[in-house]
Design an enzyme around this catalytic site. Structure first.
Site, PDB file in Angstrom:
ATOM      1  CG  ASP A  93       9.475 -30.147  -2.910  1.00  0.00           C
ATOM      2  OD1 ASP A  93       9.514 -31.163  -2.182  1.00  0.00           O
ATOM      3  OD2 ASP A  93       9.452 -30.216  -4.153  1.00  0.00           O
ATOM      4  CG  ASP A 119       9.893 -30.760  -9.000  1.00  0.00           C
ATOM      5  OD1 ASP A 119      10.729 -31.352  -8.304  1.00  0.00           O
ATOM      6  OD2 ASP A 119       9.850 -30.876 -10.232  1.00  0.00           O
TER       7      ASP A 119
END
Ligand SMILES: CSC[C@H]1O[C@H](OP(=O)(O)O)[C@H](O)[C@@H]1O
Ligand SMILES: Nc1ncnc2[nH]cnc12
Length: 295
Positions: free
Chosen positions: A209, A211
């Site tokens: 991901d 973040d």
């Protein structure tokens, strides 16, 4: 020169290795409490591997609850010579996209609630940690990750947060300003303890991901992370299988193998016998003669 025995610490999404020949589940225990679970040991292409799932079977331990000391101690007890850690990581830079692998080079420790040393209570040691990962192990890991079909980035700084909550946006932006590349919750104190146990350590971060810094992505979502991890687990297993093939036949000594020689400041006659006994695996090279009365 000796044989390799690779300890693998599997992170989120990697709870078993599969593909191990003559696989055996062993429980070697630890002098530092309970490890996350049993260790599975076996061979891939003639190279011995021993595997532990960092968060335990069924992912039951949070990053704070993982007993990092017990995990490293137990792997050392199995006789591993080197450690390969696999972790899910968030990306703090555009160029590290979900699905990519990052062979981490540097670490920033923002954890606050973990046992971070095997030493301290009767034997004091200060190991060097300027370069927390082993360049040789990292090189093999990068090669194996490439062969497994991953987009690989070599080098990169990982910031370890305590969690279990993900970062605030202000923290995420701060870590970016610090120059950090990836974020996770587990590589510290794992890397510190590996160094104290004289185990060369490499860390492969699997980016799951971005973040929360990246507009308009919004919050980190565990469901997204688990989906990317599931997509990547097979590549991680291929990486590990290929890792054995990337190793030279015999293992040349590393300077990390003997790092305690110059790190322990407590004179031997002042060592706590109780701690020395608990260090029978971590510092087995040094405490064994003590236990047997030889000097
Ligand atoms: C399930 S996402 C958050 C979780 O994943 C990472 O764990 P690991 O390094 O063991 O793969 C991260 O550090 C968090 O513990
Ligand atoms: N964004 C993130 N922050 C902390 N740990 C993570 N593990 C995977 N993604 C993460």
């Amino acid at each position: 020169m000796a044989d390799w025995h690779i300890g693998v610490i599997g992170g989120s999404g990697l709870y078993e290795l599969g593909a191990l020949e003559d696989a055996q589940e062993i429980d070697v225990g630890s002098a530092f409490g309970a490890p996350s679970g049993p260790i599975t040991t076996g061979y891939i292409g003639g190279v011995r591997f021993s595997f532990i799932a960092r968060h335990g079977a069924g992912h039951r331990l949070s990053p704070t609850m993982v007993n990092y000391r017990a995990n490293v101690d137990a792997l050392k007890r199995c006789g591993v010579t080197d450690l390969l850690a696999i972790s899910a990581v968030g990306s703090l830079k555009e160029k590290f996209a979900p699905g990519d692998f990052v062979v981490v080079q540097q670490l920033i420790d923002r954890t606050i609630s973990r046992e971070r040393s095997f030493f301290g209570d009767g034997i004091v040691a200060h190991v060097p940690l300027a370069d927390p990962v082993c360049p040789r192990m990292s090189k093999f890991a990068a090669k194996a990750a490439g062969k497994a079909g991953a987009q690989v980035h070599t080098g990169g700084t990982y910031v370890a947060i305590e969690g279990p909550q993900f970062s605030t946006r202000a923290e995420s932006n701060l870590f970016r300003e610090w120059g950090a590349d990836t974020i996770g919750m587990t590589a510290m104190p794992e890397a510190r303890l590996a160094r104290e146990a004289e185990l060369p350590y490499a860390l492969v971060g699997m980016v799951t991901d971005y973040d929360c810094w990246r507009e308009p992505d919004g919050d980190v979502d565990v469901a997204d992370i688990l989906r990317v991890m599931a997509e990547n687990a097979e590549k991680a297993r291929k990486l590990i299988a290929g890792f054995g093939a990337a190793l030279p036949k015999t293992r040349k000594a590393s300077s990390i193998d003997t790092v305690l020689d110059t790190a322990i400041v407590t004179p031997r006659e002042a060592w706590s016998p109780e701690l020395a006994r608990r260090l029978d695996a971590v510092a087995g090279r040094l405490v064994d003669p003590l236990a047997s009365g030889e000097e």
